[in-house]
Design a protein around this motif. Structure first.
Motif: not given
Length: 685
Positions: A153-154, A161-162, A170-174
């Protein structure tokens, strides 16, 4: 009930049926008189929640099996393995889940159990020690499964996101989205999941709407995304087989092999046991679980195959390998597809976390280990195991730090495969234990009939004939010492008269806790040999996928089993305790060796072959040859022993005695060297 029924009942409405305490979703109350929309979608405090086949088992299983992996990794599976092998990747987990569910159905039928989940069922069949070890592995599997769905889901949320898809940001945002989802699910579990379960029909409607959106988009996609070609024979031909260039690079990794892809996709079907775990909250478990679970497996398999074939026929291989969100781009309305993805991921994560904390609490309550006592504590009005929930959430957060669905997939598959192997072995051991009990009962009945025949009173003629034959065979010592003869005779008579009574007092086998195989519609599909083959296949898939993960899982299970053997010595043995797999394998090897020897040495006319049922579930008479083998002994054939002539002069006399003091005495005890003609012939039966 209607007003007319109330008047016929004397103006008094019937009382609500009693509700058992300690159930997962049940509280006190009664809602049969409410409209269906209020009974199914509105939250009311103090009501009874009972589910059926479709609103309970089918919906729960489908929401847990059509999960995040289907939406985000089906295209990746087809891109790596090709469409043909991709379909095989789908069918293998579905087959394992199908045969495991059939084994559970067979165990439920033959144990007579109506309200128990996977862990209590294993405890009843295999014993508390084995069930606790396997239950902890099952708890770990559900915990990591919750992490997998949260990470997926993450990953989907971070793609909005851009940010660069493969960047560290992107990995840490997930990971951040996954942590937020896990913390939110902890709060939902602490408040109680009853209201979520009541909304399952609405959640299932959203999921099916997302699938329909995907299918419509494959025919009429007005956005024309990159990598989407529409239905094309050339695209289908290019995606049918695996990539010809095995050095093709994707994100610094080469194209993955068949078993690696299988390990990533296998966690999709792991929620198939969720219907069994809600057994206590069903109206008719014996009917709801088989029908709902099998229909959910069929519907899930159909959706898996549909996703794979649509993506394989409409998308280029480059997009399938690199773009995890290609299914969203194929859909007609992207937001609706994302709603289905989020619903499936949240439902699977919530079910895994809730099931894991309750299994952990049950194991802590059963084992009564000192360091696990807090995990059994339940708090609040909904009886939530708070400390177990916090433990599960902490482990889930640790695995979220991995932050990669492709790495978490094989890790999740290992404990689930061990659990499915244990479930299949449980049915096999149950069927074999039933045969052993029936064999023991037949032996007892045969011994009882022999004892009854031996205890029949003798007639006067029989007694006179026996006495005459005994007197004719009396020896010189019997005539010389009549007192000793009388004493020995009375003792022998007492022994002969008492032995039948002692034999008649033999303890009969206790009533069996295992029922015979039912002829019901679904229970008849269970087969012990299919269950054994499925258990072996689960272990084979584990080591073929990632042997290092499989070895670690097996060693962890062995360590838990050994530790519980020391710390939990009072565990119940289980109803299959008399069956030993090692002894059965030893007997099987001996029989195969004997069969090979018979084929080599004996003519075909003298070979004897037993017959059983066509499906391997033989009846009570299938193991008569085994009974004969176990009871076979070396028996000396009785032969007439010729009397040695006392007048013959032996070669040597051990008791000759040349002393004069004993010279005038008769020699009653003589021994000598016997020739071959005096020895009787001895034969073996």
């Amino acid at each position: 009930m209607s007003e007319r029924d109330v008047l016929l009942n004397g103006g008094v409405s019937p009382a609500a049926p009693p509700v058992r305490e300690g159930e997962l979703f049940c509280e006190e109350g009664h809602d049969s008189a409410l409209p269906w929309w209020r009974a199914n979608f509105l939250l009311r405090f103090g009501e009874s929640v009972k589910f059926g086949t479709w609103d309970g088992v089918f919906t729960t299983c489908l929401l847990n099996t059509v999960g995040m992996v289907v939406f985000l990794r089906t295209g990746w599976v087809v891109g790596n393995a090709g469409l043909l092998l991709g379909l095989l990747v789908i069918l293998i987990p579905v087959s394992v889940a199908l045969f495991s569910v059939l084994s559970v159905i067979g165990v439920l039928e033959r144990c007579g159990a109506e309200a128990c989940g996977v862990y209590p069922l294993l405890g009843r069949v295999l014993g508390g020690r084995r069930a606790a070890a396997i239950g902890l592995m099952y708890c770990l599997a559900q915990t990591i499964g919750a992490s997998l769905n949260a990470v997926g889901l993450g990953e989907s949320a971070a793609s909005l996101l851009p940010l660069a898809p493969s960047s560290t940001s992107a990995a840490w945002a997930a990971r951040g989205f996954a942590v937020a989802v896990t913390v939110g699910l902890v709060g939902v579990n602490a408040a109680g999941v009853k209201w979520v379960v009541r909304l399952q029909l609405a959640l299932l409607a959203v999921l099916l709407a997302a699938v329909l959106d995907f299918l419509l988009g494959s025919f009429a996609n007005w956005r024309h995304p990159v990598g989407f070609a529409g239905y094309s024979a050339g695209v289908l031909s290019n995606n049918t087989f695996p990539p010809s260039n095995h050095g093709y690079h994707v994100d610094n990794d080469s194209v993955n092999g068949f078993f690696t892809v299988l390990g990533v996709f296998f966690p999709t079907i792991t929620g198939v046991m969720s219907g069994v775990n809600m057994c206590a909250d069903l109206r008719d478990p014996k009917r709801n679980i088989p029908l709902g679970s099998l229909c959910a497996i069929g519907a899930s398999c159909l959706l898996y195959l549909t996703f794979a074939m649509v993506l394989g026929a409409t998308c280029y291989r480059q997009a399938l390998l690199t773009d995890y969100a290609i299914a969203q781009k194929v859909s007609l309305l992207g937001p609706l597809f994302l709603c289905g993805l989020y619903v499936s991921a949240l439902s699977a994560a919530l079910g895994g976390m809730s099931g894991a904390c309750r299994i952990l609490s049950a194991i802590a309550a059963d084992t009564k280990l000192a360091f696990m006592e807090p995990l059994a504590v339940r708090k609040f009005s909904v009886q939530v195991p708070v400390y177990s929930l916090l433990t599960v959430a902490s482990i889930s957060l640790l695995f979220i730090l991995i932050g990669n669905v492709n790495l978490l997939g094989p890790i999740v598959a290992m404990p689930f495969l061990l659990t499915y192997a244990a479930v299949n072995y449980a049915y096999f051991a149950l069927a074999m234990s039933f045969d052993l009990e029936q064999r023991q009962r037949r032996r007892f009945d045969a011994a009882k009939s022999v004892t009854t025949a031996a205890a029949r009173p003798e007639t006067a003629g029989d007694l006179a004939g026996n006495r005459q034959r005994a007197l004719s065979r009396s020896s010189d010592l019997d005539k010389l010492f009549p007192a000793e003869r009388r004493r020995n005779g009375s003792a022998a008579s007492v022994k002969s008269s008492a032995s039948p009574d002692k034999q008649q007092q033999a303890v009969p086998p206790s009533p069996s806790a295992i029922l015979d195989k039912s002829t019901a519609r679904y229970a008849s599909l269970s087969n012990r040999w299919v269950s054994l083959a499925t258990a072996i296949a689960c272990l084979a898939v584990m080591f073929a996928t990632r042997w290092e993960y499989a070895l670690a899982a097996v060693l962890l299970l062995a360590a838990l089993h050994l530790y519980l053997g020391r710390a939990y010595p009072g565990a119940a043995p289980g109803i299959t305790a008399q069956f030993s797999l090692t002894d059965w394998l030893t007997d099987l090897a001996r029989q195969l060796r004997r069969c090979c020897c018979c084929r080599c040495c004996c003519p075909a006319s003298q070979r004897h072959h037993g017959h059983g049922d066509a499906n391997g579930e033989g009846g009570e008479g299938d193991n008569d040859d085994d009974d004969d083998d176990e009871a076979r002994q070396l028996v000396l054939k009785p032969t007439a022993v010729p009397e040695l002539p006392l007048t013959a002069k032996p070669a040597t006399l051990a008791t000759q005695g040349t002393d004069g003091d004993y010279g005038d005495r008769d020699r009653y005890h003589r021994s000598g060297a016997l020739s071959d003609r005096h020895l009787p012939s001895v034969g073996l039966d």
